[in-house]
Motif scaffolding. Structure first.
Motif, PDB file in Angstrom:
ATOM      1  N   UNK A 273       0.864  -1.177   0.000  1.00  0.00           N
ATOM      2  CA  UNK A 273       0.000   0.000   0.000  1.00  0.00           C
ATOM      3  C   UNK A 273       0.903   1.229   0.000  1.00  0.00           C
ATOM      4  N   UNK A 274       0.674   2.149  -0.936  1.00  0.00           N
ATOM      5  CA  UNK A 274       1.323   3.459  -0.926  1.00  0.00           C
ATOM      6  C   UNK A 274       0.311   4.414  -0.313  1.00  0.00           C
ATOM      7  N   UNK A 275       0.757   5.185   0.665  1.00  0.00           N
ATOM      8  CA  UNK A 275      -0.158   6.124   1.306  1.00  0.00           C
ATOM      9  C   UNK A 275       0.560   7.414   1.639  1.00  0.00           C
ATOM     10  N   UNK A 276      -0.229   8.451   1.904  1.00  0.00           N
ATOM     11  CA  UNK A 276       0.299   9.730   2.341  1.00  0.00           C
ATOM     12  C   UNK A 276      -0.247  10.023   3.726  1.00  0.00           C
ATOM     13  N   UNK A 277       0.635  10.478   4.588  1.00  0.00           N
ATOM     14  CA  UNK A 277       0.211  10.935   5.914  1.00  0.00           C
ATOM     15  C   UNK A 277       0.029  12.440   5.793  1.00  0.00           C
ATOM     16  N   UNK A 278      -1.200  12.919   6.000  1.00  0.00           N
ATOM     17  CA  UNK A 278      -1.521  14.331   5.822  1.00  0.00           C
ATOM     18  C   UNK A 278      -2.144  14.890   7.101  1.00  0.00           C
ATOM     19  N   UNK A 279      -1.959  16.194   7.355  1.00  0.00           N
ATOM     20  CA  UNK A 279      -2.510  16.793   8.572  1.00  0.00           C
ATOM     21  C   UNK A 279      -4.014  17.057   8.502  1.00  0.00           C
ATOM     22  N   UNK A 280      -4.567  17.091   7.287  1.00  0.00           N
ATOM     23  CA  UNK A 280      -5.988  17.381   7.098  1.00  0.00           C
ATOM     24  C   UNK A 280      -6.499  16.554   5.918  1.00  0.00           C
ATOM     25  N   UNK A 281      -7.747  16.122   5.944  1.00  0.00           N
ATOM     26  CA  UNK A 281      -8.264  15.325   4.824  1.00  0.00           C
ATOM     27  C   UNK A 281      -8.355  16.125   3.526  1.00  0.00           C
ATOM     28  N   UNK A 282      -8.245  17.447   3.608  1.00  0.00           N
ATOM     29  CA  UNK A 282      -8.331  18.296   2.425  1.00  0.00           C
ATOM     30  C   UNK A 282      -6.964  18.583   1.807  1.00  0.00           C
ATOM     31  N   UNK A 283      -5.894  18.201   2.488  1.00  0.00           N
ATOM     32  CA  UNK A 283      -4.533  18.415   1.995  1.00  0.00           C
ATOM     33  C   UNK A 283      -4.199  17.402   0.906  1.00  0.00           C
ATOM     34  N   UNK A 284      -3.489  17.845  -0.102  1.00  0.00           N
ATOM     35  CA  UNK A 284      -3.036  16.952  -1.172  1.00  0.00           C
ATOM     36  C   UNK A 284      -1.599  16.515  -0.931  1.00  0.00           C
ATOM     37  N   UNK A 285      -0.802  17.408  -0.345  1.00  0.00           N
ATOM     38  CA  UNK A 285       0.615  17.130  -0.125  1.00  0.00           C
ATOM     39  C   UNK A 285       0.825  16.495   1.242  1.00  0.00           C
TER      40      UNK A 285
END
Length: 72
Positions: A26-38
């Motif tokens: 699984x490739x995933x991104x850890x983001x501070x907000x569900x609206x963040x893309x980066x």
């Protein structure tokens, strides 16, 4: 647990967005907000990802935002 590309999982103050899912990874991104893309992009095995999500909740956008989303 069914994992799919684009899902956002909420655990405490962290959000995990699934970027891609293969048979074993699984490739995933850890983001501070569900609206963040980066965010920080990581790759782990499915087993490790499921352990990471233990106690997490599948994030759903608020009802008023879901109604405004354009249909494809």
């Amino acid at each position: 647990m069914k994992l799919a590309q684009g899902q956002i999982w909420e655990q405490g103050e962290n959000y995990y967005r699934i970027v891609s899912r293969d048979r074993l990874t699984v490739d995933y991104k850890r983001v501070p907000s569900p609206y963040e893309k980066e965010g920080e992009r990581l790759q782990v095995s499915k087993k490790e990802f499921c352990r990471l999500l233990k106690g997490a909740v599948l994030w759903q956008p608020p009802a008023d935002e879901a109604a405004e989303a354009p249909e494809s």
